[in-house]
Write a protein that holds these residues in place. Structure first.
Motif, PDB file in Angstrom:
ATOM      1  N   TYR A 250       0.816  -1.211   0.000  1.00 35.01           N
ATOM      2  CA  TYR A 250       0.000   0.000   0.000  1.00 35.01           C
ATOM      3  C   TYR A 250       0.854   1.268   0.000  1.00 35.01           C
ATOM      4  O   TYR A 250       2.037   1.240   0.331  1.00 35.01           O
ATOM      5  CB  TYR A 250      -0.921   0.019   1.228  1.00 35.01           C
ATOM      6  CG  TYR A 250      -1.893  -1.116   1.261  1.00 35.01           C
ATOM      7  CD1 TYR A 250      -1.580  -2.300   1.919  1.00 35.01           C
ATOM      8  CD2 TYR A 250      -3.125  -1.036   0.610  1.00 35.01           C
ATOM      9  CE1 TYR A 250      -2.460  -3.358   1.933  1.00 35.01           C
ATOM     10  CE2 TYR A 250      -4.010  -2.085   0.629  1.00 35.01           C
ATOM     11  CZ  TYR A 250      -3.672  -3.253   1.292  1.00 35.01           C
ATOM     12  OH  TYR A 250      -4.543  -4.300   1.290  1.00 35.01           O
ATOM     13  N   GLY A 251       0.193   2.361  -0.340  1.00 35.81           N
ATOM     14  CA  GLY A 251       0.869   3.637  -0.327  1.00 35.81           C
ATOM     15  C   GLY A 251       1.187   4.123   1.076  1.00 35.81           C
ATOM     16  O   GLY A 251       0.613   3.658   2.062  1.00 35.81           O
TER      17      GLY A 251
ATOM     18  N   SER B 145       2.087   7.851   3.261  1.00 31.43           N
ATOM     19  CA  SER B 145       2.067   9.316   3.244  1.00 31.43           C
ATOM     20  C   SER B 145       2.777   9.885   4.461  1.00 31.43           C
ATOM     21  O   SER B 145       2.819   9.248   5.517  1.00 31.43           O
ATOM     22  CB  SER B 145       0.621   9.826   3.241  1.00 31.43           C
ATOM     23  OG  SER B 145      -0.070   9.418   2.084  1.00 31.43           O
TER      24      SER B 145
ATOM     25  N   THR C 248       3.011  11.832  -0.634  1.00 32.66           N
ATOM     26  CA  THR C 248       2.500  10.467  -0.725  1.00 32.66           C
ATOM     27  C   THR C 248       3.299   9.704  -1.776  1.00 32.66           C
ATOM     28  O   THR C 248       3.707  10.285  -2.786  1.00 32.66           O
ATOM     29  CB  THR C 248       1.010  10.464  -1.123  1.00 32.66           C
ATOM     30  OG1 THR C 248       0.260  11.112  -0.103  1.00 32.66           O
ATOM     31  CG2 THR C 248       0.486   9.053  -1.303  1.00 32.66           C
TER      32      THR C 248
ATOM     33  N   SER D 134       3.259   5.799  -3.888  1.00 36.95           N
ATOM     34  CA  SER D 134       2.486   4.589  -4.177  1.00 36.95           C
ATOM     35  C   SER D 134       3.224   3.353  -3.667  1.00 36.95           C
ATOM     36  O   SER D 134       4.376   3.423  -3.251  1.00 36.95           O
ATOM     37  CB  SER D 134       2.238   4.472  -5.679  1.00 36.95           C
ATOM     38  OG  SER D 134       3.482   4.430  -6.373  1.00 36.95           O
ATOM     39  N   SER D 135       2.556   2.212  -3.743  1.00 38.01           N
ATOM     40  CA  SER D 135       3.100   0.989  -3.155  1.00 38.01           C
ATOM     41  C   SER D 135       4.460   0.597  -3.733  1.00 38.01           C
ATOM     42  O   SER D 135       5.362   0.192  -3.000  1.00 38.01           O
ATOM     43  CB  SER D 135       2.115  -0.165  -3.332  1.00 38.01           C
ATOM     44  OG  SER D 135       1.827  -0.356  -4.710  1.00 38.01           O
TER      45      SER D 135
ATOM     46  N   SER E 246       4.776   6.393  -8.203  1.00 41.57           N
ATOM     47  CA  SER E 246       3.952   7.595  -8.239  1.00 41.57           C
ATOM     48  C   SER E 246       4.099   8.354  -6.926  1.00 41.57           C
ATOM     49  O   SER E 246       4.048   7.751  -5.851  1.00 41.57           O
ATOM     50  CB  SER E 246       2.486   7.218  -8.465  1.00 41.57           C
ATOM     51  OG  SER E 246       1.667   8.360  -8.474  1.00 41.57           O
ATOM     52  N   THR E 247       4.287   9.648  -7.042  1.00 38.84           N
ATOM     53  CA  THR E 247       4.426  10.482  -5.845  1.00 38.84           C
ATOM     54  C   THR E 247       3.571  11.735  -5.966  1.00 38.84           C
ATOM     55  O   THR E 247       3.205  12.157  -7.073  1.00 38.84           O
ATOM     56  CB  THR E 247       5.887  10.911  -5.610  1.00 38.84           C
ATOM     57  OG1 THR E 247       6.362  11.615  -6.764  1.00 38.84           O
ATOM     58  CG2 THR E 247       6.776   9.711  -5.342  1.00 38.84           C
TER      59      THR E 247
END
Length: 113
Positions: free
Chosen positions: A32-33, A35, A50, A52-53, A57-58
Protein backbone atom coordinates in the motif's frame (compact mmCIF):
# COMPACT_ATOMS: atom_id res chain seq x y z
CA UNK A 1 0.74 -2.26 19.11
CA UNK A 2 3.05 0.16 17.30
CA UNK A 3 3.32 -0.82 13.67
CA UNK A 4 5.07 2.27 12.30
CA UNK A 5 8.03 4.00 13.94
CA UNK A 6 9.37 7.34 12.73
CA UNK A 7 12.82 8.73 13.40
CA UNK A 8 15.17 11.38 12.09
CA UNK A 9 13.59 14.53 13.43
CA UNK A 10 15.53 17.17 15.26
CA UNK A 11 16.60 20.80 15.39
CA UNK A 12 18.15 22.30 12.28
CA UNK A 13 18.91 25.79 11.04
CA UNK A 14 17.15 27.43 8.12
CA UNK A 15 18.47 25.98 4.89
CA UNK A 16 19.49 22.73 6.51
CA UNK A 17 18.42 19.18 5.75
CA UNK A 18 16.93 16.23 7.57
CA UNK A 19 15.91 12.76 6.48
CA UNK A 20 12.96 11.16 8.23
CA UNK A 21 12.45 7.41 8.29
CA UNK A 22 9.29 5.40 8.88
CA UNK A 23 9.90 1.72 9.62
CA UNK A 24 7.05 -0.79 9.48
CA UNK A 25 6.76 -3.97 11.48
CA UNK A 26 4.84 -6.01 8.92
CA UNK A 27 5.48 -7.11 5.34
CA UNK A 28 2.10 -5.77 4.30
CA UNK A 29 3.95 -2.46 4.17
CA UNK A 30 4.87 -3.09 0.54
CA UNK A 31 1.30 -3.50 -0.65
CA UNK A 32 0.00 0.00 0.00
CA UNK A 33 0.87 3.64 -0.33
CA UNK A 34 2.53 5.67 2.40
CA UNK A 35 2.07 9.32 3.24
CA UNK A 36 3.86 11.84 5.38
CA UNK A 37 1.77 14.39 7.26
CA UNK A 38 2.75 17.25 9.52
CA UNK A 39 1.01 19.25 12.19
CA UNK A 40 2.27 22.52 13.56
CA UNK A 41 1.02 23.91 16.90
CA UNK A 42 -2.42 25.41 16.52
CA UNK A 43 -2.77 24.24 12.91
CA UNK A 44 -4.56 21.42 11.17
CA UNK A 45 -2.69 18.35 10.06
CA UNK A 46 -1.37 18.78 6.53
CA UNK A 47 -0.57 16.16 3.91
CA UNK A 48 3.05 16.65 2.88
CA UNK A 49 3.78 13.83 0.44
CA UNK A 50 2.50 10.47 -0.73
CA UNK A 51 4.15 7.56 -2.50
CA UNK A 52 2.49 4.59 -4.18
CA UNK A 53 3.10 0.99 -3.15
CA UNK A 54 5.88 0.37 -5.68
CA UNK A 55 7.20 3.90 -5.52
CA UNK A 56 6.36 4.81 -9.08
CA UNK A 57 3.95 7.59 -8.24
CA UNK A 58 4.43 10.48 -5.85
CA UNK A 59 2.53 13.57 -4.73
CA UNK A 60 3.80 16.66 -2.95
CA UNK A 61 2.08 19.58 -1.32
CA UNK A 62 2.87 22.83 -3.09
CA UNK A 63 4.56 24.11 0.05
CA UNK A 64 7.29 21.44 -0.13
CA UNK A 65 7.53 20.73 -3.85
CA UNK A 66 11.11 20.94 -5.06
CA UNK A 67 12.51 20.75 -1.51
CA UNK A 68 11.23 17.42 -0.13
CA UNK A 69 11.55 13.96 -1.64
CA UNK A 70 9.54 10.93 -0.56
CA UNK A 71 10.90 7.46 -1.25
CA UNK A 72 10.57 3.92 0.02
CA UNK A 73 12.53 0.70 0.28
CA UNK A 74 10.05 -2.14 0.51
CA UNK A 75 12.79 -4.69 1.26
CA UNK A 76 13.53 -2.69 4.41
CA UNK A 77 9.86 -1.91 5.06
CA UNK A 78 10.86 1.73 5.30
CA UNK A 79 9.65 5.02 3.86
CA UNK A 80 11.75 8.15 3.83
CA UNK A 81 11.21 11.87 3.61
CA UNK A 82 14.29 13.79 2.55
CA UNK A 83 13.84 17.43 3.51
CA UNK A 84 16.17 20.04 2.05
CA UNK A 85 16.23 23.84 2.20
CA UNK A 86 14.23 23.75 5.41
CA UNK A 87 12.35 26.83 6.52
CA UNK A 88 10.99 27.85 9.93
CA UNK A 89 7.48 27.22 8.61
CA UNK A 90 8.39 23.56 8.18
CA UNK A 91 8.49 23.22 11.96
CA UNK A 92 5.95 20.58 12.97
CA UNK A 93 5.45 17.04 14.17
CA UNK A 94 5.84 14.78 11.17
CA UNK A 95 3.96 11.48 11.06
CA UNK A 96 3.80 8.71 8.53
CA UNK A 97 0.59 6.96 7.60
CA UNK A 98 0.10 3.61 5.90
CA UNK A 99 -3.24 2.56 4.51
CA UNK A 100 -3.32 -0.68 6.52
CA UNK A 101 -0.85 -0.08 9.36
CA UNK A 102 -2.20 3.27 10.46
CA UNK A 103 -0.15 6.04 12.05
CA UNK A 104 3.27 6.28 13.57
CA UNK A 105 3.90 8.20 16.77
CA UNK A 106 5.45 11.20 15.03
CA UNK A 107 8.81 12.91 15.13
CA UNK A 108 9.44 16.57 15.89
CA UNK A 109 11.14 18.76 13.32
CA UNK A 110 12.19 22.23 14.43
CA UNK A 111 13.76 24.72 12.04
CA UNK A 112 15.39 27.73 13.64
CA UNK A 113 15.69 31.07 11.89
Amino acid sequence: QVQLVESGGGLVQTGGSLRLSCVASRNIFSLYGVSWYRQAPGKQRELVATISSAGGSTYYADSVKGRFTISRDNAKKTAYLQMNSLKPEDTAVYSCHHTELGWGQGTQVTVSS
